[in-house]
Design an enzyme around this catalytic site. Sequence first.
Site, PDB file in Angstrom:
ATOM      1  N   ILE A  56       0.837  -1.199   0.000  1.00 58.28           N
ATOM      2  CA  ILE A  56       0.000   0.000   0.000  1.00 58.28           C
ATOM      3  C   ILE A  56       0.876   1.254   0.000  1.00 58.28           C
ATOM      4  O   ILE A  56       1.570   1.550   0.977  1.00 58.28           O
ATOM      5  CB  ILE A  56      -0.957   0.008   1.201  1.00 58.28           C
ATOM      6  CG1 ILE A  56      -1.776  -1.287   1.234  1.00 58.28           C
ATOM      7  CG2 ILE A  56      -1.859   1.237   1.142  1.00 58.28           C
ATOM      8  CD1 ILE A  56      -2.544  -1.576  -0.048  1.00 58.28           C
TER       9      ILE A  56
ATOM     10  N   GLU B  61      -1.158   0.269 -10.879  1.00 58.96           N
ATOM     11  CA  GLU B  61      -2.306   0.834 -11.620  1.00 58.96           C
ATOM     12  C   GLU B  61      -2.744  -0.109 -12.741  1.00 58.96           C
ATOM     13  O   GLU B  61      -3.275   0.318 -13.765  1.00 58.96           O
ATOM     14  CB  GLU B  61      -1.945   2.211 -12.197  1.00 58.96           C
ATOM     15  CG  GLU B  61      -1.616   3.260 -11.171  1.00 58.96           C
ATOM     16  CD  GLU B  61      -2.834   3.987 -10.636  1.00 58.96           C
ATOM     17  OE1 GLU B  61      -3.947   3.730 -11.117  1.00 58.96           O
ATOM     18  OE2 GLU B  61      -2.663   4.797  -9.714  1.00 58.96           O
TER      19      GLU B  61
ATOM     20  N   THR C 275      -1.278  -4.072 -14.254  1.00 59.28           N
ATOM     21  CA  THR C 275      -0.100  -4.535 -14.981  1.00 59.28           C
ATOM     22  C   THR C 275      -0.308  -4.395 -16.496  1.00 59.28           C
ATOM     23  O   THR C 275      -1.428  -4.233 -16.979  1.00 59.28           O
ATOM     24  CB  THR C 275       0.185  -6.016 -14.673  1.00 59.28           C
ATOM     25  OG1 THR C 275      -0.900  -6.809 -15.185  1.00 59.28           O
ATOM     26  CG2 THR C 275       0.328  -6.267 -13.178  1.00 59.28           C
TER      27      THR C 275
END
Length: 386
Positions: free
Chosen positions: A156, A364, A366
Amino acid sequence: MALDQETLSQLLDTVGRFVRDRLVPLEHQVAEDDAIPPHIVAEMRDLGLFGLSIPEEYGGLGLTMAEEVQVAFELGQTSPAFRSLIGTNNGIGSQGLVIDGTEEQKRHYLPKLAAGEMISAFALTEPEAGSDAGSLRTSARRDGDHYVLNGTKRFITNAPHAGLFTVFARTDPASRDAKGVTAFLVEAGTPGVTVGPADRKMGQKGSHTADVVFQDARVSAANIIGGREGQGFRTAMKVLDRGRLHIGAVCVGVAERLIRDSLAYALDRQQFGQPIAEFQLVQAMLADSRTEAYAARCMVLETARQRDAGRDVGTEAACTKLFCSEMVGRVADRAVQIHGGAGYMAEYGVERFYRDVRLFRIYEGTSQIQQLVIARSMIRDAKGGR
């Protein structure tokens, strides 16, 4: 709200000078220390960089997509770590709230995010749920006016610094897909929320990721984004177009920086009695990099304009993110090659960028996920046209 051209030009000039004068000189230090100096973070706040995409009514600049990507071109001219710190506040950490949040939620959190007083984080990925986000296991069990969250989130971004997490958890235990997922706003410091140690990564030192663990963390039902269960995955998908275009623009900026540095080195480095820039095989690498970066810039700008015009650009945004992230990897590889042995040495910084840009092909969505999105859209359109 679109800025007039003079104001936009002033903003881009200011950000460009900040990048050149304040950020570029600190690249090596940030990589060595794995930290951005506090005074630089304060300057980023003063410039309004934490609120680029947040509406003006909540304290942000409210840039259009076309304006935002132009700022991202400038921010991409330096270490990605600097942009990463402000990225979640402008992208995945705030846009779900901007798009689907209640008015009360927006007024409570967005001004703090826009001012950089609070850092946001997007807690979707789990140890067993990455590209297949619909398989996430973090649970949210209803208990009166609260939900009890249990589970672990992984990789994260900005978790060690975050004051607010957008957490995706399964509120329907019987579901096995994305329909049972709900998005919650969870503040750091909530009992039962623990942030693990910062991950040790291949690159992007100074940008921090970590696990976030939820153990019987009680969250008010009022903290469901939009106030409705089962809408979390839809919220996540809505922010992707903007996020993919922003990342594409950053890739363009990094590529242009690498091309500029490679050209300068090729003009200075002498071999066989002349600058290596005079050798045609070196020229070919420079030309290929310049061509691909130009194509990527055009893709970003055109898709951003279409999005601002209200068009559905899901497929085009996936195309842009795929091309730009793969492009900058090729440019970085050529930059190392043009620098030769110097490109492998840390003092020149090229090897750092080589490692840094590898991540763009993963987060965002692959490259392989982008390919699936594009192909499935093509097939769906073809079937619909019959």
